[in-house]
Design a protein around this motif. Structure first.
Motif, PDB file in Angstrom:
ATOM      1  N   SER A 141       0.801  -1.255  -0.041  1.00  0.00           N
ATOM      2  CA  SER A 141      -0.058   0.108  -0.061  1.00  0.00           C
ATOM      3  C   SER A 141       0.959   1.346  -0.129  1.00  0.00           C
ATOM      4  CB  SER A 141      -0.879  -0.028   1.319  1.00  0.00           C
ATOM      5  OG  SER A 141      -1.655  -0.992   1.283  1.00  0.00           O
ATOM      6  N   GLY A 142       2.060   1.278  -0.297  1.00  0.00           N
ATOM      7  CA  GLY A 142       2.912   2.329  -0.480  1.00  0.00           C
ATOM      8  C   GLY A 142       4.072   2.527   0.684  1.00  0.00           C
ATOM      9  N   ALA A 143       4.151   1.851   1.786  1.00  0.00           N
ATOM     10  CA  ALA A 143       5.137   2.051   2.590  1.00  0.00           C
ATOM     11  C   ALA A 143       6.384   1.626   2.405  1.00  0.00           C
ATOM     12  CB  ALA A 143       4.718   1.263   3.880  1.00  0.00           C
ATOM     13  N   LYS A 144       7.678   2.379   2.504  1.00  0.00           N
ATOM     14  CA  LYS A 144       8.944   1.912   2.359  1.00  0.00           C
ATOM     15  C   LYS A 144       9.491   0.960   3.549  1.00  0.00           C
ATOM     16  CE  LYS A 144      10.411   5.459  -0.656  1.00  0.00           C
ATOM     17  NZ  LYS A 144      10.970   6.949  -0.433  1.00  0.00           N
ATOM     18  N   LEU A 145       9.948  -0.101   3.022  1.00  0.00           N
ATOM     19  CA  LEU A 145      10.793  -0.837   4.161  1.00  0.00           C
ATOM     20  C   LEU A 145      12.244  -0.600   4.224  1.00  0.00           C
ATOM     21  CD1 LEU A 145      10.001  -3.484   5.575  1.00  0.00           C
ATOM     22  CD2 LEU A 145      10.560  -4.777   3.891  1.00  0.00           C
ATOM     23  N   VAL A 146      12.493   0.120   5.474  1.00  0.00           N
ATOM     24  CA  VAL A 146      13.784   0.520   5.774  1.00  0.00           C
ATOM     25  C   VAL A 146      14.708  -0.358   6.160  1.00  0.00           C
ATOM     26  CG1 VAL A 146      15.267   2.191   7.017  1.00  0.00           C
ATOM     27  CG2 VAL A 146      12.958   3.117   5.862  1.00  0.00           C
ATOM     28  N   MET A 147      14.141  -1.442   6.869  1.00  0.00           N
ATOM     29  CA  MET A 147      14.876  -2.285   7.624  1.00  0.00           C
ATOM     30  C   MET A 147      14.082  -3.578   7.821  1.00  0.00           C
ATOM     31  SD  MET A 147      16.710  -1.659  11.346  1.00  0.00           S
ATOM     32  CE  MET A 147      17.274  -3.150  12.266  1.00  0.00           C
ATOM     33  N   THR A 197      13.612  -7.293  13.219  1.00  0.00           N
ATOM     34  CA  THR A 197      13.554  -5.950  13.600  1.00  0.00           C
ATOM     35  C   THR A 197      13.250  -5.256  12.140  1.00  0.00           C
ATOM     36  OG1 THR A 197      15.769  -5.497  13.868  1.00  0.00           O
ATOM     37  CG2 THR A 197      14.498  -6.042  15.817  1.00  0.00           C
ATOM     38  N   THR A 198      11.999  -4.561  12.148  1.00  0.00           N
ATOM     39  CA  THR A 198      11.529  -4.045  10.918  1.00  0.00           C
ATOM     40  C   THR A 198      11.296  -2.451  11.278  1.00  0.00           C
ATOM     41  OG1 THR A 198      10.651  -6.106  10.344  1.00  0.00           O
ATOM     42  CG2 THR A 198       9.481  -4.161   9.400  1.00  0.00           C
ATOM     43  N   ILE A 199      11.535  -1.692  10.208  1.00  0.00           N
ATOM     44  CA  ILE A 199      11.192  -0.229  10.049  1.00  0.00           C
ATOM     45  C   ILE A 199      10.318   0.188   8.959  1.00  0.00           C
ATOM     46  CG2 ILE A 199      11.857   2.353  10.273  1.00  0.00           C
ATOM     47  CD1 ILE A 199      14.298   1.385  11.712  1.00  0.00           C
ATOM     48  N   LEU A 200       9.220   0.640   9.125  1.00  0.00           N
ATOM     49  CA  LEU A 200       8.435   1.037   7.995  1.00  0.00           C
ATOM     50  C   LEU A 200       8.419   2.647   7.901  1.00  0.00           C
ATOM     51  CD1 LEU A 200       5.127  -1.362   8.135  1.00  0.00           C
ATOM     52  CD2 LEU A 200       6.919  -1.285   6.227  1.00  0.00           C
ATOM     53  N   THR A 201       8.608   3.074   6.738  1.00  0.00           N
ATOM     54  CA  THR A 201       8.305   4.848   6.690  1.00  0.00           C
ATOM     55  C   THR A 201       7.397   5.097   5.518  1.00  0.00           C
ATOM     56  OG1 THR A 201      10.141   4.949   5.234  1.00  0.00           O
ATOM     57  CG2 THR A 201      10.723   4.965   7.284  1.00  0.00           C
ATOM     58  N   ASP A 202       7.193   6.432   5.349  1.00  0.00           N
ATOM     59  CA  ASP A 202       6.256   6.852   4.283  1.00  0.00           C
ATOM     60  C   ASP A 202       4.708   6.075   4.286  1.00  0.00           C
ATOM     61  OD1 ASP A 202       9.243   6.722   3.293  1.00  0.00           O
ATOM     62  OD2 ASP A 202       8.142   8.389   2.220  1.00  0.00           O
ATOM     63  N   ILE A 203       4.130   6.058   5.703  1.00  0.00           N
ATOM     64  CA  ILE A 203       2.924   5.341   5.676  1.00  0.00           C
ATOM     65  C   ILE A 203       1.738   6.550   5.628  1.00  0.00           C
ATOM     66  CG2 ILE A 203       1.604   4.135   7.273  1.00  0.00           C
ATOM     67  CD1 ILE A 203       4.148   3.160   8.743  1.00  0.00           C
ATOM     68  N   LYS A 204       1.106   6.457   4.423  1.00  0.00           N
ATOM     69  CA  LYS A 204       0.337   7.407   4.325  1.00  0.00           C
ATOM     70  C   LYS A 204      -1.110   7.023   4.924  1.00  0.00           C
ATOM     71  CE  LYS A 204       2.874  10.111   1.878  1.00  0.00           C
ATOM     72  NZ  LYS A 204       4.156   9.363   1.800  1.00  0.00           N
ATOM     73  N   PRO A 205      -2.057   8.201   5.166  1.00  0.00           N
ATOM     74  CA  PRO A 205      -3.464   7.805   5.760  1.00  0.00           C
ATOM     75  C   PRO A 205      -4.242   6.869   5.275  1.00  0.00           C
ATOM     76  CG  PRO A 205      -2.884  10.159   5.833  1.00  0.00           C
ATOM     77  CD  PRO A 205      -1.735   9.590   5.115  1.00  0.00           C
ATOM     78  N   ASP A 206      -3.980   6.523   3.979  1.00  0.00           N
ATOM     79  CA  ASP A 206      -4.701   5.700   3.453  1.00  0.00           C
ATOM     80  C   ASP A 206      -4.176   3.881   3.387  1.00  0.00           C
ATOM     81  OD1 ASP A 206      -2.775   5.933   1.607  1.00  0.00           O
ATOM     82  OD2 ASP A 206      -3.989   6.258  -0.161  1.00  0.00           O
ATOM     83  N   ASN A 207      -2.908   3.893   3.895  1.00  0.00           N
ATOM     84  CA  ASN A 207      -2.476   2.700   4.027  1.00  0.00           C
ATOM     85  C   ASN A 207      -2.838   2.006   5.529  1.00  0.00           C
ATOM     86  OD1 ASN A 207      -0.551   0.578   4.654  1.00  0.00           O
ATOM     87  ND2 ASN A 207       1.052   1.800   3.808  1.00  0.00           N
ATOM     88  N   PRO A 208      -3.358   0.919   5.443  1.00  0.00           N
ATOM     89  CA  PRO A 208      -3.823   0.090   6.416  1.00  0.00           C
ATOM     90  C   PRO A 208      -3.163   0.218   7.721  1.00  0.00           C
ATOM     91  CG  PRO A 208      -3.790  -1.560   4.611  1.00  0.00           C
ATOM     92  CD  PRO A 208      -3.523  -0.024   4.201  1.00  0.00           C
ATOM     93  N   ALA A 209      -1.613   0.373   7.459  1.00  0.00           N
ATOM     94  CA  ALA A 209      -0.629   0.341   8.534  1.00  0.00           C
ATOM     95  C   ALA A 209      -0.869   1.642   9.255  1.00  0.00           C
ATOM     96  CB  ALA A 209       0.806   0.344   7.983  1.00  0.00           C
ATOM     97  N   PHE A 217       7.462   4.745  11.274  1.00  0.00           N
ATOM     98  CA  PHE A 217       8.264   5.862  11.458  1.00  0.00           C
ATOM     99  C   PHE A 217       7.430   7.065  10.780  1.00  0.00           C
ATOM    100  CE2 PHE A 217      11.647   8.930  10.358  1.00  0.00           C
ATOM    101  CZ  PHE A 217      12.169   9.273  11.513  1.00  0.00           C
ATOM    102  N   PHE A 218       7.263   8.038  11.336  1.00  0.00           N
ATOM    103  CA  PHE A 218       6.832   9.502  10.631  1.00  0.00           C
ATOM    104  C   PHE A 218       7.753  10.498  11.116  1.00  0.00           C
ATOM    105  CE2 PHE A 218       3.498   6.210  11.904  1.00  0.00           C
ATOM    106  CZ  PHE A 218       2.550   6.406  10.891  1.00  0.00           C
ATOM    107  N   ARG A 219       7.813  11.387   9.961  1.00  0.00           N
ATOM    108  CA  ARG A 219       8.685  12.694  10.020  1.00  0.00           C
ATOM    109  C   ARG A 219       7.437  13.956  10.097  1.00  0.00           C
ATOM    110  NH1 ARG A 219      13.581  13.365   7.505  1.00  0.00           N
ATOM    111  NH2 ARG A 219      14.090  11.082   7.135  1.00  0.00           N
ATOM    112  N   VAL A 220       7.649  14.728  10.999  1.00  0.00           N
ATOM    113  CA  VAL A 220       6.776  15.881  10.869  1.00  0.00           C
ATOM    114  C   VAL A 220       7.242  17.185  10.977  1.00  0.00           C
ATOM    115  CG1 VAL A 220       4.583  14.692  11.865  1.00  0.00           C
ATOM    116  CG2 VAL A 220       6.209  15.540  13.485  1.00  0.00           C
TER     117      VAL A 220
END
Ligand code: NAP
Length: 460
Positions: free
Chosen positions: A323-329, A343-355, A367-370
């Motif tokens: 659904s568009g998230a990036k797997l960093v690890m 151990t797993t890191i997901l970034t770029d999780i947009k509001p329409d992603n179930p994650a 992981f989210f940056r604001v």
């Protein structure tokens, strides 16, 4: 098999357990009800002897209890020992303080005198999860037995040996038959129990799905419930945070109990100006964890509780990426026997992603940056859950300001020291309602009765 002990670090089936048939279940309910009729008349001091003895026995047998948890749900042994000691502390805390917490309180009406007094409800039905196989039981048993209630308890299917050991604890501590009863039962039998007029309250710790089902059933019967459900806690890192102190909390907050904690740090919300630095250091720290046998003291990364839990988590990660998230690890199972997840890191999780909305119950970082503090608070609040959360900053006043604006039941500043016997625990929104622990925890299933005295003539 509904109740089965399987060692998740190697997949070995240890033992199968039969469920109770309906006539055995009826005997258990009858014993709990009959016990209540005498237990409610015992003094706090008499109850405290038994609850205090149970605490002492847990402390004497820390290793025996801890090894069962490690064996059945894969908790690393030092964490399991910590859980057993903490469970004993909770029992001891209520043995000491229950009488004071439930003492009558004076009111001040304009006319006459009045007070509130507390009395137990009766037999309570508790449904508990596997992730803290002793602590969750102590959180209900300590306060509710001291309040004068009796308990029938359904523990999770994968920790029957822990469930049986905790029931035996009460027998060994001298509790009368029916004070605390473990029930190996199906979900259908649980529904029947909730309908049973002898049951006067229902406490659940578990998933949102279980909460909806059990609270609905109890609602049909107008029975009081407390719900301790899931969470997706924000770990907010402000731009002035001390990363040397913050990173170890980030690792602990996500990886304690292999990430299977309701109030674990699950959504890492980091201000843009330090996001790169934080992510880099976090990755390095997570990479240093070594998977292994959870019985081995040197292991720093244990298995998930069951193979089914691992399969579910892998599916959630795959869906997040699709659904568009990036797997960093990470993102995969670890190539070794047992239910181990990288151990797993997901970034770029947009509001329409179930994650964006789901709870990840395992070692997966979202992981989210604001851009600023306001955006961090808004994102933290954009969640169906409201259990806990944390804020990291060198400025304590700023931390408190942020904490006050996050809609959860618990907030932690520069730590995630979640739980203490003295501190109420619980959430809002889909994380449930009601509180366990502290003074509030013992008030959930007692009748608060008003008694007023006034020597008055009836109105004409
Ligand atoms: P779960 O599937 O809901 O199981 C928890 C307990 O509920 C188990 O004993 C389970 O029995 C029982 N159960 C589930 N559905 C039921 C039904 N329809 N009728 C009767 N009993 C039912 O939860 P989980 O996924 O294993 O556990 C993790 C969840 O618990 C997470 O969401 C976590 O966040 C939450 N949790 C919350 C807290 C808190 O204090 N807020 C603390 C710890 C965990 P079976 O095993 O037999 O299905």
């Amino acid at each position: 098999m509904a109740y089965q002990s399987v060692n998740p670090s190697n997949g070995e089936v240890l033992k199968n357990f039969d469920q109770l048939n309906n006539s055995q279940l009826e005997q258990s309910l009858a014993a709990a009800e009959s016990c209540f009729q005498t237990w409610k008349h015992t003094t706090y001091a008499e109850r405290a002897v038994i609850v205090g003895k149970a605490a002492a026995l847990m402390r004497t047998h820390v290793d025996d209890f801890a090894k069962l948890a490690t064996l059945e749900m894969g908790k690393r042994i030092d964490e399991a020992r910590g859980e057993v000691k903490f469970s004993a502390d909770i029992l001891a805390y209520y043995a000491e303080h229950a009488e004071k917490f439930l003492a009558p309180t004076k009111l001040h009406p304009k006319v006459g005198a009045a007070h509130m007094e507390s009395s137990p409800f009766g037999v309570l039905f508790c449904v508990e999860p596997w992730n803290f196989p002793f602590y969750q039981l102590a959180r209900v048993a300590g306060p509710q037995l001291m309040a004068g209630n009796t308990l029938v308890v359904k523990h999770a299917g994968c920790v029957p040996q822990c469930a049986i050991a905790f029931e035996k604890l009460w027998i060994d501590a001298g509790a009368p038959k029916g004070a605390y009863t473990n029930l190996l039962i199906s979900h259908e039998q649980s529904e029947k129990i909730i309908d049973d007029p002898r049951i006067k309250g229902v406490a659940l710790t578990g998933s949102v799905a279980a909460g909806k089902s059990i609270a609905a059933q109890a609602g049909q019967n107008l029975k009081k419930t407390s719900m301790e459900l899931g969470g997706s806690d924000a770990f907010i890192v402000l731009d002035d945070a001390d990363l040397e102190k913050t990173i170890p909390w980030a690792v602990w907050g996500r990886m304690y109990n292999a990430g299977q904690t309701c109030c674990a740090a699950k959504r890492f919300i980091v201000l843009d100006s330090i996001a790169d630095k934080f992510l880099e250091k976090f990755k390095v720290a997570l990479s240093a964890l070594t998977p292994g046998d959870p019985m081995d003291e040197k292991t720093t990364h244990g298995p998930l509780s069951t193979e089914a839990a691992l399969v579910q988590l892998l599916k959630q990660v795959d869906e997040a990426v699709a659904s568009g998230a990036k797997l960093v690890m990470g993102g995969k199972r670890i190539d070794r026997p047992g239910s181990f997840m990288e151990t797993t890191i997901l970034t770029d999780i947009k509001p329409d992603n179930p994650a964006f909305r789901d709870e990840f119950f395992g070692p997966v970082v979202s992981f989210f940056r604001v851009k600023d503090e306001a955006a961090a608070i808004a994102l933290a609040n954009d969640s169906d859950f409201g259990l806990g959360g944390s804020v990291f900053t060198k400025d304590e006043a700023r931390g408190k300001r942020v904490a006050s604006q996050v809609d959860t039941g618990m907030m932690f500043i520069n730590n995630i020291d979640w739980s203490d016997a003295e501190l109420p625990f619980g959430g809002i929104k889909y994380s449930g309602y009601g509180r366990e622990l502290g003074n509030m925890g013992i008030q959930e299933f007692v009748n608060k009765k008003l008694v007023r005295t006034a020597d008055l003539n009836a109105p004409a």
